[in-house]
Design a protein around this motif. Structure first.
Motif, PDB file in Angstrom:
ATOM      1  N   ASN A  87      48.147 -34.611  55.356  1.00 49.38           N
ATOM      2  CA  ASN A  87      49.291 -35.470  55.050  1.00 49.38           C
ATOM      3  C   ASN A  87      48.970 -36.951  55.222  1.00 49.38           C
ATOM      4  O   ASN A  87      49.838 -37.803  55.039  1.00 49.38           O
ATOM      5  CB  ASN A  87      50.484 -35.113  55.941  1.00 49.38           C
ATOM      6  CG  ASN A  87      50.949 -33.692  55.714  1.00 49.38           C
ATOM      7  OD1 ASN A  87      50.841 -33.179  54.601  1.00 49.38           O
ATOM      8  ND2 ASN A  87      51.447 -33.057  56.754  1.00 49.38           N
ATOM      9  N   GLY A  88      47.732 -37.253  55.634  1.00 46.55           N
ATOM     10  CA  GLY A  88      47.324 -38.643  55.815  1.00 46.55           C
ATOM     11  C   GLY A  88      47.677 -39.231  57.167  1.00 46.55           C
ATOM     12  O   GLY A  88      47.582 -40.432  57.367  1.00 46.55           O
ATOM     13  N   LYS A  89      48.084 -38.379  58.111  1.00 45.25           N
ATOM     14  CA  LYS A  89      48.445 -38.865  59.451  1.00 45.25           C
ATOM     15  C   LYS A  89      47.372 -38.459  60.449  1.00 45.25           C
ATOM     16  O   LYS A  89      46.738 -37.424  60.314  1.00 45.25           O
ATOM     17  CB  LYS A  89      49.795 -38.303  59.876  1.00 45.25           C
ATOM     18  CG  LYS A  89      50.926 -38.790  59.022  1.00 45.25           C
ATOM     19  CD  LYS A  89      52.253 -38.370  59.586  1.00 45.25           C
ATOM     20  CE  LYS A  89      53.362 -38.938  58.709  1.00 45.25           C
ATOM     21  NZ  LYS A  89      54.657 -38.764  59.290  1.00 45.25           N
ATOM     22  N   ARG A  90      47.201 -39.284  61.459  1.00 43.45           N
ATOM     23  CA  ARG A  90      46.234 -38.985  62.514  1.00 43.45           C
ATOM     24  C   ARG A  90      46.895 -38.113  63.579  1.00 43.45           C
ATOM     25  O   ARG A  90      48.078 -38.209  63.824  1.00 43.45           O
ATOM     26  CB  ARG A  90      45.699 -40.268  63.131  1.00 43.45           C
ATOM     27  CG  ARG A  90      44.982 -41.125  62.100  1.00 43.45           C
ATOM     28  CD  ARG A  90      44.032 -42.082  62.750  1.00 43.45           C
ATOM     29  NE  ARG A  90      43.455 -42.983  61.795  1.00 43.45           N
ATOM     30  CZ  ARG A  90      42.336 -42.744  61.120  1.00 43.45           C
ATOM     31  NH1 ARG A  90      41.682 -41.631  61.306  1.00 43.45           N
ATOM     32  NH2 ARG A  90      41.860 -43.636  60.281  1.00 43.45           N
ATOM     33  N   MET A 132      23.983 -39.361  68.630  1.00 45.40           N
ATOM     34  CA  MET A 132      24.791 -40.516  69.035  1.00 45.40           C
ATOM     35  C   MET A 132      24.857 -41.569  67.927  1.00 45.40           C
ATOM     36  O   MET A 132      25.898 -42.188  67.702  1.00 45.40           O
ATOM     37  CB  MET A 132      24.218 -41.154  70.314  1.00 45.40           C
ATOM     38  CG  MET A 132      24.343 -40.293  71.560  1.00 45.40           C
ATOM     39  SD  MET A 132      26.029 -39.884  71.986  1.00 45.40           S
ATOM     40  CE  MET A 132      26.074 -38.159  71.597  1.00 45.40           C
ATOM     41  N   LEU A 133      23.751 -41.757  67.211  1.00 41.90           N
ATOM     42  CA  LEU A 133      23.749 -42.730  66.122  1.00 41.90           C
ATOM     43  C   LEU A 133      24.576 -42.260  64.928  1.00 41.90           C
ATOM     44  O   LEU A 133      24.999 -43.073  64.103  1.00 41.90           O
ATOM     45  CB  LEU A 133      22.312 -43.025  65.686  1.00 41.90           C
ATOM     46  CG  LEU A 133      21.490 -43.833  66.685  1.00 41.90           C
ATOM     47  CD1 LEU A 133      20.033 -43.884  66.263  1.00 41.90           C
ATOM     48  CD2 LEU A 133      22.059 -45.237  66.841  1.00 41.90           C
ATOM     49  N   ALA A 134      24.816 -40.972  64.819  1.00 43.99           N
ATOM     50  CA  ALA A 134      25.611 -40.432  63.721  1.00 43.99           C
ATOM     51  C   ALA A 134      27.116 -40.585  63.969  1.00 43.99           C
ATOM     52  O   ALA A 134      27.911 -40.410  63.045  1.00 43.99           O
ATOM     53  CB  ALA A 134      25.273 -38.957  63.495  1.00 43.99           C
ATOM     54  N   LEU A 135      27.489 -40.918  65.190  1.00 49.71           N
ATOM     55  CA  LEU A 135      28.916 -41.109  65.498  1.00 49.71           C
ATOM     56  C   LEU A 135      29.406 -42.433  64.930  1.00 49.71           C
ATOM     57  O   LEU A 135      28.661 -43.418  64.908  1.00 49.71           O
ATOM     58  CB  LEU A 135      29.131 -41.108  67.022  1.00 49.71           C
ATOM     59  CG  LEU A 135      28.952 -39.782  67.727  1.00 49.71           C
ATOM     60  CD1 LEU A 135      28.977 -39.973  69.232  1.00 49.71           C
ATOM     61  CD2 LEU A 135      30.027 -38.805  67.303  1.00 49.71           C
ATOM     62  N   PRO A 136      30.646 -42.489  64.473  1.00 54.93           N
ATOM     63  CA  PRO A 136      31.179 -43.778  64.000  1.00 54.93           C
ATOM     64  C   PRO A 136      31.356 -44.730  65.180  1.00 54.93           C
ATOM     65  O   PRO A 136      31.483 -44.302  66.333  1.00 54.93           O
ATOM     66  CB  PRO A 136      32.524 -43.397  63.382  1.00 54.93           C
ATOM     67  CG  PRO A 136      32.889 -42.105  64.007  1.00 54.93           C
ATOM     68  CD  PRO A 136      31.611 -41.407  64.355  1.00 54.93           C
ATOM     69  N   ILE A 137      31.372 -46.005  64.879  1.00 57.36           N
ATOM     70  CA  ILE A 137      31.527 -47.014  65.940  1.00 57.36           C
ATOM     71  C   ILE A 137      32.877 -46.852  66.622  1.00 57.36           C
ATOM     72  O   ILE A 137      32.988 -46.911  67.831  1.00 57.36           O
ATOM     73  CB  ILE A 137      31.383 -48.433  65.362  1.00 57.36           C
ATOM     74  CG1 ILE A 137      29.945 -48.653  64.909  1.00 57.36           C
ATOM     75  CG2 ILE A 137      31.790 -49.482  66.379  1.00 57.36           C
ATOM     76  CD1 ILE A 137      29.716 -49.944  64.172  1.00 57.36           C
ATOM     77  N   ARG A 138      33.905 -46.635  65.826  1.00 51.49           N
ATOM     78  CA  ARG A 138      35.259 -46.452  66.352  1.00 51.49           C
ATOM     79  C   ARG A 138      35.625 -44.982  66.222  1.00 51.49           C
ATOM     80  O   ARG A 138      35.664 -44.453  65.113  1.00 51.49           O
ATOM     81  CB  ARG A 138      36.228 -47.319  65.560  1.00 51.49           C
ATOM     82  CG  ARG A 138      37.611 -47.308  66.106  1.00 51.49           C
ATOM     83  CD  ARG A 138      38.450 -48.360  65.400  1.00 51.49           C
ATOM     84  NE  ARG A 138      39.796 -48.306  65.906  1.00 51.49           N
ATOM     85  CZ  ARG A 138      40.861 -48.155  65.139  1.00 51.49           C
ATOM     86  NH1 ARG A 138      40.722 -48.082  63.834  1.00 51.49           N
ATOM     87  NH2 ARG A 138      42.050 -48.097  65.669  1.00 51.49           N
ATOM     88  N   GLN A 139      35.887 -44.339  67.329  1.00 56.37           N
ATOM     89  CA  GLN A 139      36.237 -42.915  67.309  1.00 56.37           C
ATOM     90  C   GLN A 139      37.752 -42.753  67.392  1.00 56.37           C
ATOM     91  O   GLN A 139      38.346 -43.047  68.422  1.00 56.37           O
ATOM     92  CB  GLN A 139      35.560 -42.178  68.467  1.00 56.37           C
ATOM     93  CG  GLN A 139      34.097 -41.974  68.256  1.00 56.37           C
ATOM     94  CD  GLN A 139      33.262 -42.653  69.302  1.00 56.37           C
ATOM     95  OE1 GLN A 139      33.702 -42.796  70.422  1.00 56.37           O
ATOM     96  NE2 GLN A 139      32.081 -43.058  68.945  1.00 56.37           N
ATOM     97  N   VAL A 140      38.306 -42.295  66.272  1.00 55.27           N
ATOM     98  CA  VAL A 140      39.746 -42.078  66.174  1.00 55.27           C
ATOM     99  C   VAL A 140      39.951 -40.736  65.493  1.00 55.27           C
ATOM    100  O   VAL A 140      39.173 -40.356  64.616  1.00 55.27           O
ATOM    101  CB  VAL A 140      40.416 -43.199  65.344  1.00 55.27           C
ATOM    102  CG1 VAL A 140      41.925 -43.019  65.314  1.00 55.27           C
ATOM    103  CG2 VAL A 140      40.073 -44.556  65.910  1.00 55.27           C
ATOM    104  N   HIS A 141      40.990 -40.024  65.908  1.00 50.11           N
ATOM    105  CA  HIS A 141      41.299 -38.734  65.288  1.00 50.11           C
ATOM    106  C   HIS A 141      41.238 -38.862  63.765  1.00 50.11           C
ATOM    107  O   HIS A 141      41.775 -39.823  63.206  1.00 50.11           O
ATOM    108  CB  HIS A 141      42.704 -38.264  65.683  1.00 50.11           C
ATOM    109  CG  HIS A 141      42.786 -37.679  67.048  1.00 50.11           C
ATOM    110  ND1 HIS A 141      43.062 -38.436  68.154  1.00 50.11           N
ATOM    111  CD2 HIS A 141      42.631 -36.411  67.481  1.00 50.11           C
ATOM    112  CE1 HIS A 141      43.094 -37.662  69.225  1.00 50.11           C
ATOM    113  NE2 HIS A 141      42.829 -36.420  68.848  1.00 50.11           N
TER     114      HIS A 141
END
Length: 180
Positions: free
Chosen positions: A137-140, A123-132
């Motif tokens: 191509n630089g797109k989410r 859990m501590l290894a997860l980023p604070i903000r979880q986004v795809h």
């Protein structure tokens, strides 16, 4: 936590020196922890137990992916995790508080369960903000329908903010700000 006995490490009969343990963490593991951010995953944990005369040092090497919910579009995606941590196990009759990385065990204890530690380190290894993550191509890879809906709602709330900003009571203060 009876189902987590797989994560017990018996240290009583081990010889002095280093000993390696490998654990595979999957959905069954995450099912034991309620209300967590991650509900599933494919994580490998390598634990090196270094037994010394007065204490035991556990080195955790964790890597893999966990399934989390995107904060932007609410779709599930695989988030990569990697973590390296160290925990000291000390022997004592009483429980002392020396810090987050020290566990006190009774001198008669013969094993330690590391399931909670593994979960916490993941859990501590997860980023604070979880986004795809971004693709090549630089797109989410966020859900386009949800992004469209967010944009619509954001536009509607901005127009409401603009109506509030046209309040004449603030005009004199705005003039002061413009003169700076």
């Amino acid at each position: 936590m009876a189902g987590l006995s797989t994560y017990n490490i018996a240290f009583k009969g081990l010889a002095m020196g280093s000993h390696e343990f490998d654990f595979q963490i999957d959905k069954k593991f995450f099912d034991h922890f309620d209300g967590g951010i991650a509900e599933d995953g494919d994580v490998q944990a390598k634990v090196i137990l270094e037994k010394q005369s007065a204490l035991i040092v556990l080195w955790f090497h964790i890597s893999g992916t966990v399934k989390v919910q995107c904060d932007r579009c609410l779709d599930m995606y695989d988030q990569a995790v990697a973590s390296e941590n160290r925990v000291f196990i000390k022997y004592g009759e009483d429980s002392f508080e020396d810090g987050d990385d020290v566990i006190w065990v009774d001198v008669n204890e013969h094993q330690v369960n590391i399931a909670q530690m593994l979960y916490d380190f993941i859990m501590l290894a997860l980023p604070i903000r979880q986004v795809h993550p971004k693709d090549k191509n630089g797109k989410r890879a966020c859900n386009p329908e949800m992004l469209k809906k967010l944009k619509e709602l954001s536009y509607n709330s901005n127009s409401a903010d603009q109506e509030e900003q046209s309040d004449s009571r603030w005009d004199d203060l705005k003039k002061l700000l413009e003169n700076e």
